[in-house]
Structure formats: structure tokens, C-alpha cells
Design an enzyme around this catalytic site. Structure first.
Site, PDB file in Angstrom:
ATOM      1  N   ALA A 138       0.725  -1.290  -0.038  1.00  0.00           N
ATOM      2  CA  ALA A 138       0.021   0.018  -0.076  1.00  0.00           C
ATOM      3  C   ALA A 138       0.859   1.305   0.125  1.00  0.00           C
ATOM      4  O   ALA A 138       0.633   2.289  -0.664  1.00  0.00           O
ATOM      5  CB  ALA A 138      -0.867  -0.105   1.195  1.00  0.00           C
ATOM      6  N   TYR A 139       2.055   0.947   0.979  1.00  0.00           N
ATOM      7  CA  TYR A 139       2.940   2.487   0.864  1.00  0.00           C
ATOM      8  C   TYR A 139       3.411   2.631  -0.492  1.00  0.00           C
ATOM      9  O   TYR A 139       3.497   3.719  -1.058  1.00  0.00           O
ATOM     10  CB  TYR A 139       3.904   2.059   1.921  1.00  0.00           C
ATOM     11  CG  TYR A 139       4.800   3.299   2.228  1.00  0.00           C
ATOM     12  CD1 TYR A 139       4.539   4.451   2.389  1.00  0.00           C
ATOM     13  CD2 TYR A 139       6.403   2.980   1.841  1.00  0.00           C
ATOM     14  CE1 TYR A 139       5.377   5.677   2.597  1.00  0.00           C
ATOM     15  CE2 TYR A 139       7.145   4.042   2.139  1.00  0.00           C
ATOM     16  CZ  TYR A 139       6.873   5.395   2.462  1.00  0.00           C
ATOM     17  OH  TYR A 139       7.486   6.210   2.390  1.00  0.00           O
TER      18      TYR A 139
END
Length: 242
Positions: A150-151
Site C-alpha cells: 500500500a505504501y
């Protein structure tokens, strides 16, 4: 009249703090943007002004367009305008894709994607011709490490926005670049990883150490300064990690 002015989001801690101090040494008047830690932001301002520099602090949620516009207003009111924007504010969530809570995904994207877009939008409207806009990505985008799905996705979006903004500002002599650090020894990094993980990451680069906030601040200072032809690039400041 010739003094240059820099806004630094996330300027109260870590890389943002070190960048604020570094640009102040280069003669910039500094607006230290912060989200919650006013005492830490005030500490950066005090350190700059103690040594004869100029600085003020301004609170802003980077995803709130009104708050970010007010931060730019602070720069204009205090110092007459904005020449450089360093968007160092960001959020990190570590999880496998399978296990990530989607509420965390939404919070991550609000700060890293919407926040970058909002800051970039104000920068495009208000940075003076001849200035610079510097965003922050991560070397993890290229390394594709587990737990950072996600990051990394959010920072991939930052890179895309950065490249496009560089092209949209054609004709104004404004450079737009992203800095993508590798592992850096900030309090946040050291507190969120065990000793074994820190040692493993420090051994990866050929330089065989973690980066420091000062290492990254030097890259930002170069990109914020005059006399270079670097534009629309992602600078992977990671000690040589492939």
C-alpha cells in the site's frame, strides 16, 4: 527583496526538520509546516532564528485544501511569497496486501496521494517563476519489498504526479523532482523496526550504512538551489541499493 522562501511540510521532525535547517543555512526564509507537533515545529523555528535565520511555523493537514492554502498565505504574509516547496509530510503503513485493513489504506492514501496532490496544486498556482517543487517518494517503489504494498503504491502515485507537474509548468522555469530515499535513520524508522531488521537494511547498500536525514537534506538543497538542469526526475538517494 531577493531572499528566497521555502515551505517544508513535515518540517518538524526527521528529514523535514533537517531539510528546514539545511535550507535555512543556505539563506532561505523557512515556513515549517506541521500537522500536530507544534512544540517540535517551534523548536525548529527557534533553532533557525537563534542563528540569525528567518522562520515561522504553520499548522496544516496536507490533505485539507483550505489548510494548505492558509500555509501558503502564511509564507506570503511573513516573507512575501514562495519560491520552493518541499513536501516531506507522509504516512507509512506496513502490512501484507492480504491483511491490510482498508481503513488504513484510506488513511494512507489520504495523506500520501491526496496530500501530495493538494500541496502540488497550491505550488503550481503560487510558486514564483524560477522556483522548485520537491516531493518525496521511496526507493521501495523499485525494490518491491513485501509488507509495503500500500505504501509503495501511494508513492508510485507521487512519482507520477511529480513527472506530470514538471511538464505542466513548462515556460515558468520551475523544476519539479522527487527524492526517493532508501532506509534512513529517523526516529520513526528506528522505532518501527527491530534491531535485526535495522542491521539487515543497513547492510544492503554498498556504502554499508543507513542514510541520515542530513544525507537526504543535501539532495533537497541541491534540487532547491539554482544552476542545475535536473527536472522531472526521481532521485534515488539510497546508498547504491539496486
Amino acid at each position: 527583496m531577493n531572499q528566497r522562501v521555502a515551505i517544508i511540510t513535515g518540517g518538524s521532525r526527521g528529514i523535514g526538520r533537517e531539510t528546514a535547517l539545511r535550507l535555512a543555512r543556505d539563506g532561505f526564509a523557512i515556513v515549517v509546516g506541521y500537522a500536530n507537533k507544534q512544540d517540535e515545529a517551534d523548536g525548529v523555528v527557534k533553532e533557525i532564528t537563534t542563528y540569525g535565520g528567518q522562520a515561522v511555523a504553520g499548522k496544516a493537514d496536507v490533505a485539507d485544501e483550505k489548510a494548505v492554502a492558509a500555509l501558503f498565505d502564511t509564507a506570503s504574509a511573513a516573507f512575501g511569497g514562495v519560491d520552493v516547496v518541499v513536501h516531506a509530510a507522509g504516512r507509512l503503513v506496513k502490512s501484507t496486501i492480504a491483511d491490510l485493513d482498508l481503513a488504513d489504506l484510506d488513511d494512507l492514501h489520504r495523506t500520501n496521494i491526496r496530500g501530495t496532490f493538494v500541496v502540488a496544486q497550491q505550488a503550481a498556482r503560487r510558486v514564483r517563476d524560477g522556483g522548485s517543487v520537491i516531493t518525496f517518494s521511496t526507493s521501495i517503489v523499485g525494490l518491491a519489498l513485501p509488507m509495503y504494498g500500500a505504501y509503495s503504491a501511494s508513492k508510485g502515485a507521487v512519482e507520477a504526479m511529480t513527472m506530470i507537474l514538471a511538464r505542466e509548468l513548462r515556460g515558468r522555469n520551475i523544476t519539479v523532482n522527487a527524492v526517493a530515499p532508501g532506509p534512513v535513520a529517523t526516529d520513526l524508522f528506528l522505532d518501527s523496526n527491530d534491531e535485526q531488521t535495522v542491521a539487515k537494511l543497513a547492510a544492503q547498500p554498498p556504502l554499508e550504512r543507513l542514510g541520515t536525514p542530513a544525507d537526504i537534506a543535501e539532495v533537497v538543497a541541491f534540487l532547491a538551489g539554482p544552476g542545475h538542469w535536473v527536472n522531472g526526475q526521481v532521485i534515488r538517494a539510497n546508498g547504491g541499493i539496486v
